[in-house]
Design an enzyme around this catalytic site. Structure first.
Site, mmCIF file in Angstrom:
data_model
loop_
_atom_site.group_PDB
_atom_site.id
_atom_site.type_symbol
_atom_site.label_atom_id
_atom_site.label_comp_id
_atom_site.label_asym_id
_atom_site.label_seq_id
_atom_site.Cartn_x
_atom_site.Cartn_y
_atom_site.Cartn_z
ATOM 1 N N SER A 86 36.105 46.728 35.385
ATOM 2 C CA SER A 86 36.368 45.471 34.698
ATOM 3 C C SER A 86 35.301 45.220 33.623
ATOM 4 O O SER A 86 35.157 46.030 32.720
ATOM 5 C CB SER A 86 36.460 44.340 35.722
ATOM 6 O OG SER A 86 37.122 43.214 35.201
ATOM 7 N N ASP A 174 25.505 29.547 33.034
ATOM 8 C CA ASP A 174 25.501 29.005 31.665
ATOM 9 C C ASP A 174 25.777 30.111 30.645
ATOM 10 O O ASP A 174 26.609 29.943 29.747
ATOM 11 C CB ASP A 174 24.163 28.333 31.362
ATOM 12 C CG ASP A 174 23.971 27.036 32.138
ATOM 13 O OD1 ASP A 174 24.970 26.507 32.684
ATOM 14 O OD2 ASP A 174 22.827 26.552 32.212
ATOM 15 N N HIS A 233 43.655 44.638 40.987
ATOM 16 C CA HIS A 233 42.539 44.751 40.050
ATOM 17 C C HIS A 233 41.258 45.192 40.759
ATOM 18 O O HIS A 233 40.484 45.973 40.212
ATOM 19 C CB HIS A 233 42.324 43.409 39.340
ATOM 20 C CG HIS A 233 41.215 43.437 38.329
ATOM 21 N ND1 HIS A 233 41.200 44.305 37.255
ATOM 22 C CD2 HIS A 233 40.068 42.700 38.243
ATOM 23 C CE1 HIS A 233 40.099 44.096 36.542
ATOM 24 N NE2 HIS A 233 39.404 43.135 37.118
#
Length: 253
Positions: A86, A174, A233
């Site tokens: 991924s 963040d 996945h």
């Protein structure tokens, strides 16, 4: 330098370098790394930047991630067989395109060099919604997270990145939120990687589609394609033994 975990020794082959996906860590790959090392290969798993015990950085682009992996390979002999899943698969592709001499063979697990339209921001929002001051056990966190993430498997995966005692996520949420468009996207990289490359997908996943093949072949002209039946996945978690067998066959463990 990224945090790494090394298992096994092998004087014949370069090491296998494993790069995890978004919200993952080296520990997610511990069982597969151990089984590969038991077969005689040195295996290096990494915490990608802004994940696990690796440094938190302000940038999280694929050229940045590729440079991180290049540093790890340089510290482990100068060449590796690289496996990325991924997000880690995109980082591994970027590495092969920008530093082709560092990569002997490449396995890209269930991702293509294209931009995707979905987002994982809802999982960042879910993790932020957990009141860490109330956490005594992982079960406490799971109960809170269940109000935002219904899939128990996804919750278990996210909770592997929770430091229960420290009451903190081992993820720079963040930075990952800020760079989500770049993580889902694909940089404009020139050139190609002419080494052996396997795009290994879950048969139940739609991340690698037939119409992605022209883009893949343009960058990776020797690309081969294979699917693991019954896997989605997270193919390494859904069908670990079949996934491991594919690695062994392609990397020559």
């Amino acid at each position: 330098m990224l945090n790494t975990v090394t298992m096994g020794e092998d004087s014949t082959h370069p090491p296998i370098l494993i790069a995890h996906g978004l919200f993952g860590s080296a520990r997610n790959w511990g069982v597969i790394a151990r089984r590969l090392s038991d077969q005689g290969r040195r295996v290096v798993t990494v915490d990608m930047r802004n994940h696990g015990d690796s440094p938190w950085e302000g940038n999280h682009s694929y050229p940045d991630l590729a440079e991180d992996l290049a540093q790890v390979i340089a510290a482990h002999g100068g060449q590796a067989d690289v496996l990325g899943h991924s997000m880690g698969g995109k980082a591994a592709m970027a590495l092969a395109l920008t530093h082709p001499t560092l990569v002997r063979r490449l396995i890209v697990a269930d991702i293509a060099p294209v931009a995707y339209g979905h987002t994982q921001k809802h999982l960042i929002d879910a993790m932020r919604a957990v009141d860490l001051s109330l956490i005594e056990t992982r079960r406490d966190a799971d109960l809170q997270l269940a109000g935002h993430v219904s899939d128990a498997g996804v919750r278990a995966f996210l909770l592997q990145s929770l430091d229960v005692k420290g009451r903190a996520w081992r993820l720079n949420l963040d930075a990952l939120e800020r760079f989500m468009p770049a993580i889902l996207g694909w940089p404009d990289l020139v050139g190609s990687f002419d080494g052996p490359t396997l795009f290994l997908s879950g048969a139940l996943s739609d991340y690698v589609k037939p119409d992605h093949r022209p883009a893949i072949k343009a960058l990776f002209p020797k690309a081969q394609f294979a699917k693991i039946p019954g896997a989605g996945h997270w193919l390494h978690a859904d069908r670990p033994r079949e996934f491991e067998a594919a690695i062994v066959a392609f990397f020559g463990v």
